[in-house]
Design a protein around this motif. Structure first.
Motif, short mmCIF file in Angstrom:
data_model
loop_
_atom_site.label_atom_id
_atom_site.label_comp_id
_atom_site.label_asym_id
_atom_site.label_seq_id
_atom_site.Cartn_x
_atom_site.Cartn_y
_atom_site.Cartn_z
N THR A 1 0.82 -1.22 0.00
CA THR A 1 0.00 0.00 0.00
C THR A 1 0.85 1.27 0.00
OG1 THR A 1 -1.43 -1.30 1.42
CG2 THR A 1 -2.09 0.96 1.05
N GLN A 2 1.82 1.33 0.91
CA GLN A 2 2.64 2.54 1.00
C GLN A 2 3.46 2.76 -0.27
OE1 GLN A 2 2.49 5.00 3.20
NE2 GLN A 2 0.83 3.81 4.13
N PHE A 3 3.99 1.65 -0.79
CA PHE A 3 4.77 1.72 -2.01
C PHE A 3 3.88 2.22 -3.15
CE2 PHE A 3 6.60 -0.37 -5.83
CZ PHE A 3 7.87 0.20 -5.78
N LYS A 4 2.68 1.66 -3.20
CA LYS A 4 1.73 2.03 -4.26
C LYS A 4 1.35 3.51 -4.15
CE LYS A 4 -2.69 0.71 -6.27
NZ LYS A 4 -3.91 -0.07 -6.11
N LYS A 5 1.19 3.97 -2.93
CA LYS A 5 0.82 5.38 -2.73
C LYS A 5 1.88 6.30 -3.30
CE LYS A 5 -2.36 5.70 1.12
NZ LYS A 5 -2.51 5.99 2.52
N GLY A 6 3.14 5.94 -3.04
CA GLY A 6 4.27 6.73 -3.55
C GLY A 6 4.25 6.77 -5.07
N ILE A 7 4.04 5.59 -5.66
CA ILE A 7 4.00 5.49 -7.13
C ILE A 7 2.83 6.31 -7.68
CG2 ILE A 7 3.71 3.88 -9.08
CD1 ILE A 7 6.39 3.44 -7.73
N LEU A 8 1.69 6.19 -6.99
CA LEU A 8 0.50 6.92 -7.43
C LEU A 8 0.73 8.43 -7.39
CD1 LEU A 8 -2.50 4.99 -5.82
CD2 LEU A 8 -1.95 5.15 -8.24
N GLU A 9 1.40 8.87 -6.35
CA GLU A 9 1.73 10.30 -6.23
C GLU A 9 2.53 10.76 -7.43
OE1 GLU A 9 2.00 11.37 -1.47
OE2 GLU A 9 3.76 11.69 -2.74
N MET A 10 3.54 9.95 -7.77
CA MET A 10 4.40 10.28 -8.90
C MET A 10 3.59 10.31 -10.20
SD MET A 10 8.07 8.64 -9.90
CE MET A 10 7.49 7.15 -10.69
N CYS A 11 2.75 9.30 -10.37
CA CYS A 11 1.94 9.21 -11.59
C CYS A 11 0.99 10.41 -11.72
CB CYS A 11 1.10 7.93 -11.60
SG CYS A 11 2.11 6.47 -11.74
N LEU B 1 8.36 16.33 -8.39
CA LEU B 1 8.23 15.25 -9.38
C LEU B 1 9.61 14.85 -9.92
CD1 LEU B 1 6.51 13.42 -11.28
CD2 LEU B 1 6.33 15.37 -12.83
N ASN B 2 10.42 15.86 -10.27
CA ASN B 2 11.77 15.57 -10.78
C ASN B 2 12.58 14.79 -9.76
OD1 ASN B 2 11.33 16.79 -13.24
ND2 ASN B 2 11.99 18.81 -12.51
N ASN B 3 12.44 15.19 -8.52
CA ASN B 3 13.12 14.50 -7.43
C ASN B 3 12.67 13.04 -7.34
OD1 ASN B 3 15.10 15.07 -5.60
ND2 ASN B 3 13.66 15.45 -3.92
N TYR B 4 11.38 12.87 -7.47
CA TYR B 4 10.77 11.54 -7.44
C TYR B 4 11.34 10.67 -8.56
CZ TYR B 4 6.79 10.10 -4.56
OH TYR B 4 6.00 9.60 -3.55
N ILE B 5 11.38 11.25 -9.74
CA ILE B 5 11.86 10.50 -10.91
C ILE B 5 13.32 10.12 -10.72
CG2 ILE B 5 12.33 10.68 -13.42
CD1 ILE B 5 9.76 12.51 -13.53
N MET B 6 14.10 11.07 -10.20
CA MET B 6 15.52 10.78 -9.96
C MET B 6 15.68 9.64 -8.96
SD MET B 6 17.28 14.52 -9.97
CE MET B 6 18.54 14.10 -8.81
N ASN B 7 14.90 9.68 -7.91
CA ASN B 7 14.94 8.61 -6.89
C ASN B 7 14.54 7.27 -7.48
OD1 ASN B 7 15.75 10.21 -4.77
ND2 ASN B 7 13.69 10.69 -4.11
N ALA B 8 13.53 7.31 -8.35
CA ALA B 8 13.05 6.08 -8.98
C ALA B 8 14.13 5.49 -9.89
CB ALA B 8 11.78 6.36 -9.77
N LYS B 9 14.80 6.41 -10.63
CA LYS B 9 15.89 5.96 -11.52
C LYS B 9 17.02 5.32 -10.70
CE LYS B 9 15.48 9.10 -15.46
NZ LYS B 9 15.93 10.40 -15.98
N GLU B 10 17.34 6.00 -9.61
CA GLU B 10 18.41 5.52 -8.73
C GLU B 10 18.07 4.13 -8.20
OE1 GLU B 10 19.74 8.88 -6.28
OE2 GLU B 10 20.24 7.36 -4.80
#
Lengths: 104, 266
Positions: free
Chosen positions: A3-13, A83-92
């Protein structure tokens, strides 16, 4: 999905969707539900409210053709940075997991 | 059917969220319902899709919070309880510590009534018109508190006019405590009216008038009592009368509020 992981992804989306165009709640729900099955409407609305309370999005109301005014969300400068920060973290994270040999 | 659903949702949300948060959540639900309706769903299908109110509330709380103490502060009933306890503790502390300075304490009561009314107003301000909320508030809050006051006032009257003087002399301290209880009961009713009132500004003014007036009159009466050395029985008769006036005040407020609701409903 956790759930928490999904929430983070949903925020980014959601932020990503808003970076492309201003949207109102139900439109966001439809777009998100087409990507993530069984995503509750209340979850998306809660995220939208949270993003707004964090100052990442702006709100404005627009008349709809035959009904109540629609609440439109638009991403602001702070939201774009977030959002950019999120994307960078996701890439990392993706790179780290790839290095470990986890295939996607 | 959908209006009823939204009203119920709003009613329960108000226990956990601020007025602004409640409005925002309700607006989202209204939008969702409207869009579902536009896509051809029936009322039954929409409600089935959204789910039970209790489940939705649980979900909303879970998704929005984390424990947030601010929420408790914005809970009308919690606020009333806190204000009641604060007043009770502070007044009891003052009276037990400074028995010889009762008059000053009653001045304090007058000021604190006004202060607490304002504090309460800011804590529980705003409540969009909703007949269900009013009915529930009336049934769950106002009427029980009114009943408490009526019973206590009647008890005081019966005791005062039935027992001989020496009994009153013997239990003078007990009556002091009873007065305190009555005083607080009167104040709670003022707050209950405040909580369930549509127009918070009017309700606040009424609470200030009720609370402030009763304390002020009590202060004057206590002065008269001291100056004239009147007997306790007369003094307590005045006090009882004051509370009956207080009660009438509150009942008039409740009546006016209900009348307003009725007119609106019609």
């Amino acid at each position: 999905m956790n759930t928490q992981f999904k929430k983070g992804i949903l925020e980014m989306c959601i932020l990503h969707l808003l970076s492309e165009e201003d949207l109102y709640g139900y439109m966001i729900i439809k777009k998100i539900q087409s990507l993530f099955d069984n995503t509750d409407e209340s979850t998306i609305y809660a995220i939208l409210r949270r993003l707004n309370s964090l100052g990442l999005t702006d709100l404005y109301y627009k008349d709809s053709s035959d009904g109540p005014k629609r609440k439109y969300y638009s991403i602001n400068k702070k939201g774009l940075q977030y959002l950019n920060n999120y994307i960078m973290n996701a890439k990392e994270l993706y790179n780290i997991l790839s290095k470990l040999g986890i295939k996607f | 059917m959908l209006d009823k659903y939204i009203n119920k949702l709003r009613f329960f949300l108000k226990f956990f969220f601020t007025d602004e948060e409640t409005d925002a959540i309700v607006y989202d639900y209204k939008e969702l319902i409207y869009e579902k309706k536009m896509s051809g769903e029936t009322d039954e299908q929409i409600i089935l899709g959204i789910g039970k109110i209790s489940e939705n509330i649980k979900k909303i709380i879970h998704e929005n919070h984390y424990f947030n103490p601010r929420l408790l502060l914005h809970n009308n009933y919690f606020t009333v309880l806190v204000v009641f306890l604060l007043r009770f503790l502070i007044e009891r502390l003052f009276i037990s510590t400074y028995e010889d300075y009762r008059n000053i304490i009653y001045i304090y009561c007058l000021l604190s009534n006004i202060l607490f009314s304002f504090v309460t107003y800011y804590l529980i301000r705003g409540n969009p018109f909703n007949i269900n909320i009013f009915l529930k508030n009336t049934v769950c809050v106002t009427i029980p508190y009114c009943m408490v006051l009526i019973i206590l006032t009647m008890t005081l009257f019966i005791i005062l006019f039935s027992f001989p003087m020496n009994f009153i002399d013997l239990y003078q301290k007990y009556f002091d405590n009873l007065f305190q209880i009555l005083h607080i009961a009167g104040y709670i009713i003022g707050l209950a009216v405040l909580v369930s009132f549509k127009d918070r500004t009017v309700a606040t003014l009424l609470t200030i008038i009720i609370g402030g007036f009763s304390t002020f009159v009590f202060f004057i009466l206590s002065q008269v009592h001291i100056i004239n050395q009147t007997s306790n029985i007369i003094f307590y008769k005045y006090i009882s009368l004051l509370f009956v006036i207080n009660l009438c005040f509150i009942l008039v407020c409740v009546f006016l509020r209900d009348k307003k609701i009725y007119e609106h409903a019609v």
